[in-house]
Design a protein around this motif. Structure first.
Motif, PDB file in Angstrom:
ATOM      1  N   LEU A 155       0.926  -1.098  -0.041  1.00  0.00           N
ATOM      2  CA  LEU A 155       0.260  -0.180   0.285  1.00  0.00           C
ATOM      3  C   LEU A 155       0.954   1.370  -0.021  1.00  0.00           C
ATOM      4  O   LEU A 155       0.534   2.296  -0.492  1.00  0.00           O
ATOM      5  CB  LEU A 155      -1.065   0.281   1.095  1.00  0.00           C
ATOM      6  CG  LEU A 155      -2.156   0.920   1.328  1.00  0.00           C
ATOM      7  CD1 LEU A 155      -2.796   0.426   0.061  1.00  0.00           C
ATOM      8  CD2 LEU A 155      -2.920   0.665   2.486  1.00  0.00           C
ATOM      9  N   MET A 156       1.981   1.425   0.857  1.00  0.00           N
ATOM     10  CA  MET A 156       2.969   2.284   0.669  1.00  0.00           C
ATOM     11  C   MET A 156       3.526   2.648  -0.655  1.00  0.00           C
ATOM     12  O   MET A 156       3.667   3.473  -0.884  1.00  0.00           O
ATOM     13  CB  MET A 156       3.941   2.252   1.895  1.00  0.00           C
ATOM     14  CG  MET A 156       3.527   2.151   3.476  1.00  0.00           C
ATOM     15  SD  MET A 156       2.513   3.852   3.850  1.00  0.00           S
ATOM     16  CE  MET A 156       3.822   4.940   3.738  1.00  0.00           C
ATOM     17  N   SER A 159       1.157   4.009  -2.935  1.00  0.00           N
ATOM     18  CA  SER A 159       0.725   5.304  -2.738  1.00  0.00           C
ATOM     19  C   SER A 159       2.042   6.284  -3.178  1.00  0.00           C
ATOM     20  O   SER A 159       1.693   7.518  -3.347  1.00  0.00           O
ATOM     21  CB  SER A 159       0.687   5.626  -0.932  1.00  0.00           C
ATOM     22  OG  SER A 159       0.660   7.011  -0.653  1.00  0.00           O
ATOM     23  N   ASP A 160       3.264   5.768  -3.143  1.00  0.00           N
ATOM     24  CA  ASP A 160       4.196   6.517  -3.464  1.00  0.00           C
ATOM     25  C   ASP A 160       4.081   6.959  -5.043  1.00  0.00           C
ATOM     26  O   ASP A 160       4.655   7.808  -5.319  1.00  0.00           O
ATOM     27  CB  ASP A 160       5.607   5.757  -3.272  1.00  0.00           C
ATOM     28  CG  ASP A 160       5.892   5.999  -1.611  1.00  0.00           C
ATOM     29  OD1 ASP A 160       5.278   6.864  -0.984  1.00  0.00           O
ATOM     30  OD2 ASP A 160       6.605   5.158  -1.111  1.00  0.00           O
ATOM     31  N   ASP A 162       1.339   6.801  -6.773  1.00  0.00           N
ATOM     32  CA  ASP A 162       0.126   7.422  -7.295  1.00  0.00           C
ATOM     33  C   ASP A 162      -0.299   8.410  -6.295  1.00  0.00           C
ATOM     34  O   ASP A 162      -0.777   8.177  -5.124  1.00  0.00           O
ATOM     35  CB  ASP A 162      -0.975   6.127  -7.269  1.00  0.00           C
ATOM     36  CG  ASP A 162      -2.370   6.956  -8.163  1.00  0.00           C
ATOM     37  OD1 ASP A 162      -2.962   7.377  -7.404  1.00  0.00           O
ATOM     38  OD2 ASP A 162      -2.512   6.489  -9.434  1.00  0.00           O
ATOM     39  N   SER A 163      -0.445   9.636  -6.913  1.00  0.00           N
ATOM     40  CA  SER A 163      -0.870  10.728  -5.909  1.00  0.00           C
ATOM     41  C   SER A 163      -2.217  10.757  -5.553  1.00  0.00           C
ATOM     42  O   SER A 163      -2.722  11.269  -4.494  1.00  0.00           O
ATOM     43  CB  SER A 163      -0.472  12.250  -6.800  1.00  0.00           C
ATOM     44  OG  SER A 163      -1.116  12.131  -7.848  1.00  0.00           O
ATOM     45  N   LEU A 165      -4.088   7.941  -4.903  1.00  0.00           N
ATOM     46  CA  LEU A 165      -4.135   7.189  -3.982  1.00  0.00           C
ATOM     47  C   LEU A 165      -3.571   7.634  -2.494  1.00  0.00           C
ATOM     48  O   LEU A 165      -4.074   7.341  -1.570  1.00  0.00           O
ATOM     49  CB  LEU A 165      -3.453   5.769  -4.168  1.00  0.00           C
ATOM     50  CG  LEU A 165      -3.274   4.758  -3.105  1.00  0.00           C
ATOM     51  CD1 LEU A 165      -4.881   4.272  -2.794  1.00  0.00           C
ATOM     52  CD2 LEU A 165      -2.658   3.341  -3.544  1.00  0.00           C
ATOM     53  N   SER A 166      -2.409   8.216  -2.793  1.00  0.00           N
ATOM     54  CA  SER A 166      -1.908   8.799  -1.560  1.00  0.00           C
ATOM     55  C   SER A 166      -2.691  10.047  -1.023  1.00  0.00           C
ATOM     56  O   SER A 166      -3.045  10.249   0.311  1.00  0.00           O
ATOM     57  CB  SER A 166      -0.408   9.729  -1.938  1.00  0.00           C
ATOM     58  OG  SER A 166      -0.035  10.317  -0.971  1.00  0.00           O
ATOM     59  N   LYS A 167      -3.352  10.983  -1.770  1.00  0.00           N
ATOM     60  CA  LYS A 167      -4.181  11.870  -1.201  1.00  0.00           C
ATOM     61  C   LYS A 167      -5.647  11.128  -0.598  1.00  0.00           C
ATOM     62  O   LYS A 167      -6.142  11.649   0.347  1.00  0.00           O
ATOM     63  CB  LYS A 167      -4.844  12.916  -2.173  1.00  0.00           C
ATOM     64  CG  LYS A 167      -5.384  14.014  -1.656  1.00  0.00           C
ATOM     65  CD  LYS A 167      -5.547  15.276  -2.815  1.00  0.00           C
ATOM     66  CE  LYS A 167      -3.933  15.746  -3.148  1.00  0.00           C
ATOM     67  NZ  LYS A 167      -4.106  16.921  -4.104  1.00  0.00           N
ATOM     68  N   HIS A 168      -6.036  10.027  -1.351  1.00  0.00           N
ATOM     69  CA  HIS A 168      -7.236   9.103  -0.876  1.00  0.00           C
ATOM     70  C   HIS A 168      -6.905   8.993   0.367  1.00  0.00           C
ATOM     71  O   HIS A 168      -7.736   8.825   1.561  1.00  0.00           O
ATOM     72  CB  HIS A 168      -7.539   8.266  -1.919  1.00  0.00           C
ATOM     73  CG  HIS A 168      -8.717   7.451  -1.562  1.00  0.00           C
ATOM     74  ND1 HIS A 168     -10.092   7.902  -1.592  1.00  0.00           N
ATOM     75  CD2 HIS A 168      -8.731   6.242  -0.983  1.00  0.00           C
ATOM     76  CE1 HIS A 168     -10.875   7.067  -1.158  1.00  0.00           C
ATOM     77  NE2 HIS A 168     -10.297   6.114  -0.795  1.00  0.00           N
ATOM     78  N   LEU A 169      -5.664   8.199   0.693  1.00  0.00           N
ATOM     79  CA  LEU A 169      -5.317   7.603   2.037  1.00  0.00           C
ATOM     80  C   LEU A 169      -5.264   8.932   3.243  1.00  0.00           C
ATOM     81  O   LEU A 169      -5.570   8.570   4.289  1.00  0.00           O
ATOM     82  CB  LEU A 169      -4.068   6.871   2.041  1.00  0.00           C
ATOM     83  CG  LEU A 169      -4.190   5.610   0.914  1.00  0.00           C
ATOM     84  CD1 LEU A 169      -2.615   5.117   0.791  1.00  0.00           C
ATOM     85  CD2 LEU A 169      -4.960   4.468   1.828  1.00  0.00           C
ATOM     86  N   TRP A 170      -4.797   9.721   2.735  1.00  0.00           N
ATOM     87  CA  TRP A 170      -4.572  10.935   3.632  1.00  0.00           C
ATOM     88  C   TRP A 170      -6.186  11.399   4.212  1.00  0.00           C
ATOM     89  O   TRP A 170      -6.267  11.660   5.498  1.00  0.00           O
ATOM     90  CB  TRP A 170      -3.891  12.204   2.966  1.00  0.00           C
ATOM     91  CG  TRP A 170      -3.801  13.452   4.156  1.00  0.00           C
ATOM     92  CD1 TRP A 170      -4.428  14.526   3.912  1.00  0.00           C
ATOM     93  CD2 TRP A 170      -2.968  13.521   5.053  1.00  0.00           C
ATOM     94  NE1 TRP A 170      -4.123  15.444   4.710  1.00  0.00           N
ATOM     95  CE2 TRP A 170      -3.205  14.748   5.490  1.00  0.00           C
ATOM     96  CE3 TRP A 170      -1.986  12.705   5.605  1.00  0.00           C
ATOM     97  CZ2 TRP A 170      -2.414  15.397   6.753  1.00  0.00           C
ATOM     98  CZ3 TRP A 170      -1.179  13.101   6.900  1.00  0.00           C
ATOM     99  CH2 TRP A 170      -1.553  14.352   7.453  1.00  0.00           C
TER     100      TRP A 170
END
Length: 643
Positions: A155-156, A159-160, A162-163, A165-170
């Motif tokens: 997942l990390m 996330s790294d 795909d921006s 996905l990163s923002k979605h997780l945040w």
């Protein structure tokens, strides 16, 4: 006959015209540029014989390309979603790697490249549901075998890369901690930043990346998943209002497409909201009244499963609003807005099963001259089971509105067609379709007529009449005597009571453009060539009625390129030269596609010297256009594999 390599790898048999058919000129030109710039960062083959790739656009996008029966198709995580420049770039990159002798690996089932490409497109609806369900099942089984730390690492890693996905997780993290205000505030801040970028965007600059609203869509999804449907709807209205400012400049609809995707989340939110149904219905109506550009499609909302009592309550609320408008107490609605409320109330009454009141409302509005009421009244009568009364109304209204309100007449005519085709009354349906074609001759109405006439068993006779009309201009409908009813095709089709010979289109025979369109659609290159030559004769006589749109001429060229390559070459040259005359970089890039097809066709005919001479002429004529000359240099680096 295809070579052995073409049989084992069908991508190698592709022509530039295949790209043009698949993605269009602009996407093909942009895809060529992306591949030249090295934006295809990862590419692999799929077990099904397709390609999957990661292409860097405004951010990383994942695309999957398929080639079945010689036809390309693709899905993508970009806003366009399918058949886009990213897919074009992937195929061109693959062909170049093959030509260089490099081995392209097959993607493994658990590869993140495949997961990102297929999961996103399946969620958008491009993947068949059963296929996606199998994929989810396999993916879950694969993930179940992983340890917790492996899942976290995966997942990390995603996330790294795909921006989104990163923002979605945040957002998920902040919402889970109860920090809703910061998340919503961040969304509004991002929205304002996007509008600022949109306002400052140079719409004439082909190279500039568009402001990207896909992050906004994902953040709305996160907010909705956390149970904040009302907040999503509020933000949605802000987005729609903001679009009004830039819509006049959004000629190609790029922003509108992104905003439309955000509106899909808003509709989902309004369906999931815990607010009373009538309040949600009013909000959707507000969105529809605000939307002047057709990007808020509330069809799924209105077709959802509301109860009869909810529809009834909504109709009462609308009646109160209409009464206030008609009495002058409410001045917030325009005349058009008032009509929208009345039409929606008639729809609500119908859904509530209150047919008598719905019919009464439509009749009152019809007497007041409201255009929408005629169509809605017929629909209500049909819903109420009063088919005979509905048909009587249809025949009367079609005749009355044909000249005064042709749009309404056409809509009513389509309802009558639907009734007769559902009855499988094919001969009568053919008569209606024939009248439609002779009134508005077009390729679509020709194919509609052909389909139903075949079912009626009269296509041979109908086709002869149609071609006689298109070639000579002679209308087949008879001229009846006093008190007699005409027929669109005497002796072949029944009388409908609607035939008006004087309303049939008086064509300037032969109708070359339509005859060409029909020949192309029926894959008859001889007829395409025949009518195209007639079109060229008209041009030489100064009767310049030749269709100037590239799309039609490109279709003609594709239809005849194998049997009449000289015609295709002539067309491609003309299109390329007209594009070059536009003096814009994007036009030059599109022109290069046609020039490549000219080159390939001429060299295949043993005319390499003639091609080189023609290219020198193009260079000399445009020697001051540096960007064009640079693009012409690329013609020597053909990425479609030589066969």
């Amino acid at each position: 006959m295809p070579s052995e390599s073409e049989t084992s790898n069908p991508f190698q048999a592709l022509k530039w015209s295949d790209f043009q058919t698949w993605a269009g000129d602009k996407a093909t030109a942009k895809g060529m540029k992306y591949q030249d710039e090295g934006r295809v960062e990862e590419i692999k083959r799929t077990l099904e014989g397709g390609l999957v790739a990661r292409v860097q656009g405004t951010k990383a996008y994942f695309t999957e390309v398929s080639l079945e029966n010689g036809k390309l198709s693709s899905t993508c995580t970009c806003p366009v979603e399918h058949d886009c420049k990213h897919g074009v770039a992937a195929v061109l990159e693959y062909l170049e790697l093959v030509e260089m002798g490099e081995e392209i690996p097959i993607v493994a089932e658990g590869d993140t490249l495949l997961i990102m490409a297929r999961q996103e497109t399946a969620l958008k609806g491009w993947e068949p549901l059963d296929t996606y369900q199998f994929f989810r099942k396999d993916l879950r089984e694969y993930l179940d075998q992983m340890e917790k730390e492996e899942l976290i690492d995966l997942l990390m890693n995603l996330s790294d890369r795909d921006s989104l996905l990163s923002k979605h997780l945040w957002d998920m993290l902040k919402l889970a901690s109860g920090d809703t205000e910061e998340t919503i505030g961040g969304i509004y801040s991002e929205l304002e930043k996007l509008w600022e970028e949109a306002r400052n965007y140079d719409y004439r600059d082909y190279e500039s990346p568009l402001p990207d609203f896909s992050d906004m869509r994902n953040r709305l999804e996160s907010l909705l998943e956390a149970g904040h449907a009302e907040e999503v709807a509020d933000i949605g209205m802000q987005i729609l209002e903001g679009y009004e400012e830039i819509a006049p400049y959004d000629e190609e609809g790029d922003f509108g497409m992104d905003i439309g995707n955000c509106m899909k989340v808003v509709i989902k939110a309004l369906l999931q909201s815990e607010s009373p149904a009538h309040e949600r219905m009013l909000r959707v109506l507000d969105f529809e009244l605000k939307d002047e550009y057709g990007i808020f499609d509330g069809k799924n909302f209105w077709n959802s499963d509301f109860s009869a009592s909810e529809w009834s309550h909504f109709s009462k609320v609308l009646k109160e609003k209409l009464d206030a408008i008609d009495s002058g107490e409410n001045l917030s609605y325009s005349g058009w807005g008032r009509d929208q409320l009345a039409e929606r109330r008639a729809f609500a009454l119908e859904k509530a099963g209150n047919y008598e009141e719905a019919i009464s409302l439509c009749e009152e509005e019809a007497e007041a001259g409201e255009e929408w009421s005629s169509v809605q009244l017929v629909k209500v009568l049909l819903a109420a089971g009063q088919k005979e009364k509905a048909e009587d109304r249809l025949y009367r209204e079609i005749k009355e509105t044909r000249k005064s309100d042709p749009g309404t007449a056409i809509e009513l005519f389509r309802i009558l067609l639907d009734i007769k085709e559902k009855e499988e009354n094919w001969l009568y349906s053919t008569a209606l379709r024939a009248e439609e074609f002779f009134r508005y001759p077009s390729l679509q109405f020709y194919t509609d007529l052909r389909d139903v006439a075949k079912k009626a068993g009269v296509w041979k006779e109908v086709r002869e009449a149609v071609y006689a009309y298109l070639e000579s201009g002679n209308l087949p409908a008879d001229r009846p005597g006093p008190g007699e009813e005409p027929s669109s095709l005497p002796g072949i089709l029944p009388k409908t009571g609607l035939t008006d010979r004087d309303s049939f289109w008086k064509i300037d025979a032969p109708a070359l453009e339509l005859l060409i369109d029909i020949a192309v659609e029926e894959e008859n290159p001889d007829e395409v060539a025949r009518w195209y030559k007639e079109l060229k004769i008209r041009e030489k006589r100064g009767q310049n009625r030749h269709d100037r749109y590239f799309t039609r001429r490109a279709r003609i060229a594709r239809a005849v390129q194998d049997k009449y390559p000289e015609i295709a070459i002539d067309i491609w040259k003309n299109i390329a030269e007209e594009l070059i005359d536009r003096k814009k970089t994007d036009a030059y890039e599109s022109a290069s596609i046609y020039l490549r097809m000219v080159r390939n066709a001429m060299e295949a005919r043993g005319q390499k010297a003639e091609w080189e001479s023609y290219l020198r002429e193009i260079r000399e004529k445009n020697r001051l256009k540096r960007s064009l000359l640079a693009i012409l240099d690329m013609l020597e680096r053909d990425r479609i594999i030589d066969k």
